[in-house]
Design an enzyme around this catalytic site. Sequence first.
Site, PDB file in Angstrom:
ATOM      1  N   ASN A   1       3.344  29.811  40.842  1.00 40.03           N
ATOM      2  CA  ASN A   1       3.500  30.669  42.008  1.00 40.03           C
ATOM      3  C   ASN A   1       2.517  31.840  41.999  1.00 40.03           C
ATOM      4  OD1 ASN A   1       5.048  33.401  42.942  1.00 40.03           O
ATOM      5  ND2 ASN A   1       5.338  31.740  44.395  1.00 40.03           N
TER       6      ASN A   1
ATOM      7  N   ASP B   1      11.317  33.056  38.394  1.00 41.85           N
ATOM      8  CA  ASP B   1      10.305  33.374  37.372  1.00 41.85           C
ATOM      9  C   ASP B   1       9.769  32.002  36.941  1.00 41.85           C
ATOM     10  OD1 ASP B   1       9.340  35.842  35.638  1.00 41.85           O
ATOM     11  OD2 ASP B   1       9.578  34.214  34.216  1.00 41.85           O
TER      12      ASP B   1
ATOM     13  N   LYS C   1      17.970  43.954  38.783  1.00 39.68           N
ATOM     14  CA  LYS C   1      17.108  43.072  39.588  1.00 39.68           C
ATOM     15  C   LYS C   1      16.059  42.477  38.686  1.00 39.68           C
ATOM     16  CE  LYS C   1      15.584  41.296  43.397  1.00 39.68           C
ATOM     17  NZ  LYS C   1      15.757  39.986  42.740  1.00 39.68           N
TER      18      LYS C   1
ATOM     19  N   LYS D   1      17.083  40.580  33.649  1.00 39.07           N
ATOM     20  CA  LYS D   1      16.357  39.302  33.562  1.00 39.07           C
ATOM     21  C   LYS D   1      17.304  38.255  33.011  1.00 39.07           C
ATOM     22  CE  LYS D   1      12.170  37.688  34.236  1.00 39.07           C
ATOM     23  NZ  LYS D   1      11.123  38.208  35.149  1.00 39.07           N
TER      24      LYS D   1
END
Length: 444
Positions: free
Chosen positions: A239, A165, A89, A125
Amino acid sequence: MKILADVMEQVIKRNPNETEFHQAVSEVLESLEPVAEKHPEWVKAGIFSRIVEPERQVVFRVTWVDDNGNVQVNRGFRVQFNSAIGPYKGGLRLHPSVNIGIIKFLGFEQILKNSLTGLPIGGGKGGSDFDPKGKSDGEIMRFCQNFMFELSRHIGENTDVPAGDIGVGGREIGYLFGMYKKIRNEFTGVLTGKGLDWGGSLARTEATGYGLCYFMEEALNAKGKSFKGATVSVSGSGNVAIYATQKVHQLGGKVVAMSDSNGYIYDPEGIKLDTIQRLKEIERQRISKYVDFHPNATYTEGCSNIWNVKCDIALPSATQNELDGEAAKTLIANGCYAVGEGANMPSTPEAVELFIENKVVFGPAKAANAGGVATSALEMSQNSMRYSWSFEEVDAKLKNIMANIYKNASEAAKEYGQEDNLVAGANIAGFLKVASAMYSQGIL
Ligand code: NDP
Ligand code: 2IT
């Protein structure tokens, strides 16, 4: 380092020139030396040498056609680092600086971060050196579709669940999800950060920034302080930075500075977040535009200059190594008493050392920014149940998770003789669970 020096040496030898990866591993191994002393059986079972080697690394070509009809070639990555406690994840980063070393540093950090959340997620990732800046929606879509064409072979709701991301938000997750669904002919929770009408979780958008503030509020309260009345600088305006700013304001603090990769704005009256949201989330503009709407604010070129602004609390939320030793000295000299890492590894090792020496309340990334991935795991749960929780339910769970991360990291620090050092505490607490799972599952 004594026991683990060989492990570090091997990492450097096997991954030459991957400086960010070396940096992330070196900090963790230093914290884990007392754990290695206490657990010779883990050393013997090669847990330390195995956890620094990704289980699988996928590197692939991404070809797409730009609006002028030119063929463009990028490189895609997915590093599936550790699946001891759950499916891989972690986010996908689209930025021209992306290379295998950066993805490996992020994937390695993600193992321990995901463990800290208390939820069943392994570490991974991915991303690409594709630069989303200045691209049309059509170009972004064609890139995402071609990226997913290859990535879809390697992921799945029980195997590996990517998310956003840097450079990957709701728009990109939509294009990626659509293509995955088309290729596999199945509607599953294979990505998180999805739209609310098609499997996304309420509060995922806000989660990293909100979680950062919940974590820091716990750490501040333990020292008799809080966000209330504090002056805060938040680097970045993406974000994480936007929703950290929103939560700081809700908690009674005042954010006076924000940045993007070109420079920073200073608004002594407090940043007007609706202007930032319009400029960044809708118009995809530069932050310098802010001063056109708020003439009392100033814009300064050079993003790292943001740390010259006097503040009580700093929340670096842009990118790795954005806050160095010099910046740390300036912050401390200006009276800054707390730093919470919204970004991954934003502080250089020199900066971290200075913060700890000077008793700055320091929330390290893998603990402080874990709220994003924790809420991704809550999105996975809701997808499995084919059910959605309300915003309030998800937010309450997030708050509880962040309080637990603070508690576990501070207790681990104390237990291993490093009271108040949340860097050591987070590394140790995150590692213990993964190591124990790897040990139970045998030599793999
Ligand atoms: P966004 O793409 O939404 O925003 C990134 C922000 O950081 C932008 O303001 C960008 O400026 C700035 N930035 C990016 N690269 C650089 C650079 N090399 N130098 C200076 N500024 C830069 O990303 P996020 O907000 O999602 O991510 C920010 C950080 O938080 C990253 O480190 C990420 O890994 C981490 N993080 C994100 C989570 C999430 O849920 N999204 C969860 C946990 C951590 P510009 O627009 O000019 O490029
Ligand atoms: O760094 C991170 O934790 C993220 N980018 C979020 C990952 C996720 O799977 O939500």
